[in-house]
Scaffold this active site. Structure first.
Site, PDB file in Angstrom:
ATOM      1  N   ALA A  10      -0.066   6.479  -0.319  1.00 15.54           N
ATOM      2  CA  ALA A  10       0.637   7.695  -0.738  1.00 15.54           C
ATOM      3  C   ALA A  10       1.515   8.273   0.356  1.00 15.54           C
ATOM      4  O   ALA A  10       2.413   9.067   0.091  1.00 15.54           O
ATOM      5  CB  ALA A  10      -0.380   8.738  -1.190  1.00 15.54           C
ATOM      6  N   ARG A  15       8.223   8.238  10.050  1.00 17.93           N
ATOM      7  CA  ARG A  15       8.852   7.545  11.186  1.00 17.93           C
ATOM      8  C   ARG A  15       9.673   6.320  10.782  1.00 17.93           C
ATOM      9  O   ARG A  15      10.400   5.774  11.592  1.00 17.93           O
ATOM     10  CB  ARG A  15       7.781   7.162  12.212  1.00 17.93           C
ATOM     11  CG  ARG A  15       7.374   8.350  13.069  1.00 17.93           C
ATOM     12  CD  ARG A  15       6.534   7.915  14.230  1.00 17.93           C
ATOM     13  NE  ARG A  15       5.160   7.644  13.840  1.00 17.93           N
ATOM     14  CZ  ARG A  15       4.345   6.835  14.513  1.00 17.93           C
ATOM     15  NH1 ARG A  15       4.772   6.194  15.588  1.00 17.93           N
ATOM     16  NH2 ARG A  15       3.111   6.649  14.095  1.00 17.93           N
ATOM     17  N   ASP A 105      -0.244   0.132   4.397  1.00 17.41           N
ATOM     18  CA  ASP A 105       0.626  -0.105   5.562  1.00 17.41           C
ATOM     19  C   ASP A 105      -0.068  -0.966   6.613  1.00 17.41           C
ATOM     20  O   ASP A 105       0.363  -1.031   7.761  1.00 17.41           O
ATOM     21  CB  ASP A 105       1.099   1.220   6.173  1.00 17.41           C
ATOM     22  CG  ASP A 105      -0.037   2.053   6.741  1.00 17.41           C
ATOM     23  OD1 ASP A 105      -1.222   1.703   6.515  1.00 17.41           O
ATOM     24  OD2 ASP A 105       0.254   3.066   7.412  1.00 17.41           O
ATOM     25  N   GLY A 140      -8.686   5.831  15.380  1.00 21.25           N
ATOM     26  CA  GLY A 140     -10.034   6.368  15.367  1.00 21.25           C
ATOM     27  C   GLY A 140     -10.963   5.427  16.134  1.00 21.25           C
ATOM     28  O   GLY A 140     -10.775   4.217  16.133  1.00 21.25           O
ATOM     29  N   ASN A 169     -10.995   1.795  14.678  1.00 13.86           N
ATOM     30  CA  ASN A 169     -11.101   1.726  13.222  1.00 13.86           C
ATOM     31  C   ASN A 169      -9.824   1.153  12.613  1.00 13.86           C
ATOM     32  O   ASN A 169      -8.735   1.660  12.851  1.00 13.86           O
ATOM     33  CB  ASN A 169     -11.351   3.146  12.681  1.00 13.86           C
ATOM     34  CG  ASN A 169     -11.410   3.189  11.176  1.00 13.86           C
ATOM     35  OD1 ASN A 169     -11.791   2.207  10.537  1.00 13.86           O
ATOM     36  ND2 ASN A 169     -11.033   4.329  10.613  1.00 13.86           N
ATOM     37  N   SER A 387      37.699 -36.090  -4.789  1.00  6.32           N
ATOM     38  CA  SER A 387      37.746 -34.936  -3.885  1.00  6.32           C
ATOM     39  C   SER A 387      38.689 -33.871  -4.438  1.00  6.32           C
ATOM     40  O   SER A 387      39.694 -34.180  -5.072  1.00  6.32           O
ATOM     41  CB  SER A 387      38.254 -35.373  -2.511  1.00  6.32           C
ATOM     42  OG  SER A 387      37.294 -36.225  -1.934  1.00  6.32           O
ATOM     43  N   ARG A 422      46.894 -33.936 -12.606  1.00  5.69           N
ATOM     44  CA  ARG A 422      47.658 -33.434 -11.470  1.00  5.69           C
ATOM     45  C   ARG A 422      49.077 -33.955 -11.656  1.00  5.69           C
ATOM     46  O   ARG A 422      49.314 -34.889 -12.436  1.00  5.69           O
ATOM     47  CB  ARG A 422      47.064 -33.953 -10.153  1.00  5.69           C
ATOM     48  CG  ARG A 422      47.122 -35.454 -10.054  1.00  5.69           C
ATOM     49  CD  ARG A 422      46.410 -36.016  -8.850  1.00  5.69           C
ATOM     50  NE  ARG A 422      46.731 -37.422  -8.703  1.00  5.69           N
ATOM     51  CZ  ARG A 422      45.985 -38.307  -8.067  1.00  5.69           C
ATOM     52  NH1 ARG A 422      44.841 -37.930  -7.520  1.00  5.69           N
ATOM     53  NH2 ARG A 422      46.363 -39.551  -7.961  1.00  5.69           N
TER      54      ARG A 422
HETATM   55  C1  UD1 Z   1      -6.349   6.159   9.912  1.00  7.15           C
HETATM   56  C2  UD1 Z   1      -7.824   6.366  10.275  1.00  7.15           C
HETATM   57  C3  UD1 Z   1      -8.059   5.938  11.723  1.00  7.15           C
HETATM   58  C4  UD1 Z   1      -7.623   4.508  11.891  1.00  7.15           C
HETATM   59  C5  UD1 Z   1      -6.187   4.316  11.460  1.00  7.15           C
HETATM   60  C6  UD1 Z   1      -5.849   2.833  11.437  1.00  7.15           C
HETATM   61  C7  UD1 Z   1      -8.637   8.278   8.982  1.00  7.15           C
HETATM   62  C8  UD1 Z   1      -8.968   9.696   9.008  1.00  7.15           C
HETATM   63  N1  UD1 Z   1      -8.156   7.774  10.105  1.00  7.15           N
HETATM   64  O1  UD1 Z   1      -5.607   7.067  10.703  1.00  7.15           O
HETATM   65  O2  UD1 Z   1      -9.418   6.067  12.048  1.00  7.15           O
HETATM   66  O3  UD1 Z   1      -7.780   4.105  13.256  1.00  7.15           O
HETATM   67  O4  UD1 Z   1      -5.994   4.812  10.122  1.00  7.15           O
HETATM   68  O5  UD1 Z   1      -4.497   2.638  11.111  1.00  7.15           O
HETATM   69  O6  UD1 Z   1      -8.825   7.625   7.966  1.00  7.15           O
HETATM   70  N2  UD1 Z   1      -2.934   7.972   2.978  1.00  7.15           N
HETATM   71  C9  UD1 Z   1      -2.864   8.396   1.666  1.00  7.15           C
HETATM   72  N3  UD1 Z   1      -3.096   9.701   1.402  1.00  7.15           N
HETATM   73  C10 UD1 Z   1      -3.409  10.614   2.351  1.00  7.15           C
HETATM   74  C11 UD1 Z   1      -3.477  10.154   3.694  1.00  7.15           C
HETATM   75  C12 UD1 Z   1      -3.237   8.819   3.969  1.00  7.15           C
HETATM   76  O7  UD1 Z   1      -2.588   7.608   0.760  1.00  7.15           O
HETATM   77  O8  UD1 Z   1      -3.626  11.774   2.017  1.00  7.15           O
HETATM   78  C13 UD1 Z   1      -2.676   6.550   3.259  1.00  7.15           C
HETATM   79  C14 UD1 Z   1      -1.425   6.340   4.081  1.00  7.15           C
HETATM   80  O9  UD1 Z   1      -0.298   6.137   3.256  1.00  7.15           O
HETATM   81  C15 UD1 Z   1      -1.773   5.086   4.873  1.00  7.15           C
HETATM   82  C16 UD1 Z   1      -3.266   5.181   5.045  1.00  7.15           C
HETATM   83  O10 UD1 Z   1      -3.730   6.053   4.046  1.00  7.15           O
HETATM   84  O11 UD1 Z   1      -1.473   3.928   4.154  1.00  7.15           O
HETATM   85  C17 UD1 Z   1      -3.686   5.678   6.425  1.00  7.15           C
HETATM   86  O12 UD1 Z   1      -3.226   6.978   6.597  1.00  7.15           O
HETATM   87  P1  UD1 Z   1      -2.647   7.501   7.980  1.00  7.15           P
HETATM   88  O13 UD1 Z   1      -2.226   8.905   7.836  1.00  7.15           O
HETATM   89  O14 UD1 Z   1      -1.647   6.536   8.490  1.00  7.15           O
HETATM   90  O15 UD1 Z   1      -3.965   7.444   8.866  1.00  7.15           O
HETATM   91  P2  UD1 Z   1      -4.045   7.400  10.455  1.00  7.15           P
HETATM   92  O16 UD1 Z   1      -3.808   8.750  10.985  1.00  7.15           O
HETATM   93  O17 UD1 Z   1      -3.220   6.306  10.961  1.00  7.15           O
HETATM   94 CA    CA Z   2      -1.404   4.984  10.179  1.00  8.45          CA
END
Ligand code: UD1
Ligand code: CA
Length: 450
Positions: A10, A15, A105, A140, A169, A387, A422
């Site tokens: 979502a 960036r 992602d 994380g 994580n 040709s 031709r």
């Molecule tokens: C998250 C993890 C972190 C981990 C990292 C790895 C949490 C709280 N943190 O952090 O521990 O090391 O990923 O990449 O889970 N997304 C939604 N809806 C939301 C929020 C996020 O669909 O409300 C989706 C994003 O589009 C993305 C994924 O979840 O695909 C991860 O979200 P993102 O905000 O990138 O998490 P990080 O802060 O990177």
């Molecule tokens: Ca991320």
């Protein structure tokens, strides 16, 4: 074990600086989302639920094209990963198996890694996928105690000591469906970012006496993409993996780093790929083929023993039978090239059917487009196209027929006939010599007057 696949997609991806939602950016000519779905599909999930928000309609369409049975749910506001998963509750309300959560992602998790998680799940209520980060940045951190995962702490909330932990994580998490949603209910947004963290369910599960563990994978698998620079890095990782895989399958890449592949490129054994070849989506090459340098292929099929290039272009619908020969600066589109036929130099063959062992002379063009509609050219077996023949479609050249070089063919040519289209040649004796003398005199006069 019955599995439901949940993919979080979502987020906006600020960036990326793009109009497109982040997960629709492509690696190896498939969106990150498709890569993630393909990777998850190896678990044969009974259900697939994608959480979309930004660019919802675009994401929904991409998912429907790939897997019409998948459900796409809307998370209007992105309040965190736990909040995102909670939107799957309804789609999984009658589901009684395990849920695996992937991030849209993070497209490179290998099927073997997911299988490893399933195994670990036998002895644990929750399994998290971690990796040893070279540069842990803002991931994380996984706080381990013996073989048990005690909790996950986000970088922003971590103490200096916790920030020293290198075990990070990935975001992938596996748990039983009803337990997962129970645990999510308890998540509160009491953290530095004010978000509902999915990662918080680990600590809660431990407090409730569940066993939780983490499985470790290679860092290249967990590569998350947040910027164009990371997208380029991911492309490189994908390409290297795909090239190595091909070489492992018995294909020669003379200069692997210069060959670009797509997510679905298929190449048969003992085929040789010379440097600087580009494979767009939808290419299958059989065995014992040679693709010479600087060729560009997409949406095509090349049969055994064929030789393509150098500098050939095969566009969608190019279908080459065995032993075909496509030479330099030849473009083939939506055309069948029969067994053993040759199109060796400087030609365009589009919307055509070419029989077996035909020879298409240098500079031949199928004039397939009248400005409004496309038309077909049919060339028979063993035909010889002189040709620089223009074949104005629709037109049929019979078996064993010939066209004279430089002809503009607008009418069908029967089997075994030779078509001339031709102007007839006229020779003027001595006229060239006279003309040369006249021109030389003229030049001399001009030079003198300057
Ligand atoms: C998250 C993890 C972190 C981990 C990292 C790895 C949490 C709280 N943190 O952090 O521990 O090391 O990923 O990449 O889970 N997304 C939604 N809806 C939301 C929020 C996020 O669909 O409300 C989706 C994003 O589009 C993305 C994924 O979840 O695909 C991860 O979200 P993102 O905000 O990138 O998490 P990080 O802060 O990177
Ligand atoms: Ca991320």
């Amino acid at each position: 074990m019955t599995i439901a696949l949940v993919i979080l997609a979502a987020g906006k991806g600020t960036r990326m600086n793009s109009e497109k939602p982040k997960v629709l950016h492509e690696i190896g000519n498939a969106s990150m989302l498709i890569h993630t779905m393909r990777s998850g599909a190896t678990l044969s999930p009974e259900r697939t639920v994608i959480v979309a928000g930004h660019g919802f309609e675009q994401v929904r369409k991409e998912v429907a094209d790939y897997n019409p049975n998948a459900t796409v749910v809307l998370q209007k506001e992105q309040k965190g990963t736990a909040h995102a998963v909670s939107f799957c509750r309804e789609a999984l309300s009658d589901f009684d198996g395990d849920v695996i959560v992937l991030y849209g992602d993070t497209p490179f998790i290998r099927p073997e890694t997911l299988t490893k998680m399933l195994k670990a799940r036998c002895d644990n209520a929750i399994v998290v996928l971690g990796f040893k980060a070279k540069d842990p940045e803002k991931y994380g951190r996984l706080v381990m105690k013996d073989h048990s995962l005690e909790r996950i702490v986000e970088y922003a909330d971590a103490s200096a000591e916790e920030r020293n932990i290198k075990f990070c994580n990935s975001g992938v998490i596996l748990a039983k469906c009803d337990q997962l949603f129970d645990l999510i209910d308890s998540v509160q947004p009491q953290n530095a970012q004010g978000e509902y963290y999915l990662t918080d369910i680990v600590g809660t599960a431990r407090e409730r006496g569940f066993s939780v563990t983490a499985v470790c994978c290679n860092e290249t698998e967990t590569l998350g993409i947040n910027s164009r620079a990371q997208l380029a890095e991911a492309e490189e990782v994908f390409q290297q993996r795909a090239r190595n895989e091909l070489m492992h399958q018995g294909i020669t890449l003379q200069q692997p780093n210069s060959v670009m592949l797509s997510y679905d490129t298929v190449i048969g054994r003992d085929t040789v790929i010379e440097p600087n070849v580009y494979f767009g989506p939808g290419v299958t090459i059989e065995s014992d083929v040679r693709i010479q340098a600087f060729s560009h292929l997409e949406g095509c099929h090349v049969s055994r023993m064929s030789v393509i290039g150098p500098y050939a272009r095969l566009r969608p619908g190019a279908e080459l039978a065995e032993n075909a020969r496509i030479g330099n600066f030849v473009e083939i589109k939506n055309a069948l090239i029969g067994q053993g036929s040759k199109v060796n130099h400087l030609s365009y063959i589009g919307d055509a059917v070419v029989g077996a062992t035909a020879n298409i002379g240098a500079g031949t063009i199928t004039c397939n487009y009248d400005g409004v509609m496309k038309h077909q050219t049919i060339i028979g077996d063993h035909a010889f196209i002189g040709s620089n023949t223009m074949l104005v479609a629709p037109v049929t050249i019979g078996n064993e027929a010939m066209t004279a070089s430089g002809s503009v063919i607008t009418k069908n040519v029967p089997n075994a006939a030779l078509a001339f289209a031709r102007a007839e040649q006229v020779n003027k004796p001595g006229l060239a010599q006279k003309l040369f003398e006249f021109l030389k005199t003229k030049k001399a006069k001009r030079d003198n007057s300057e």
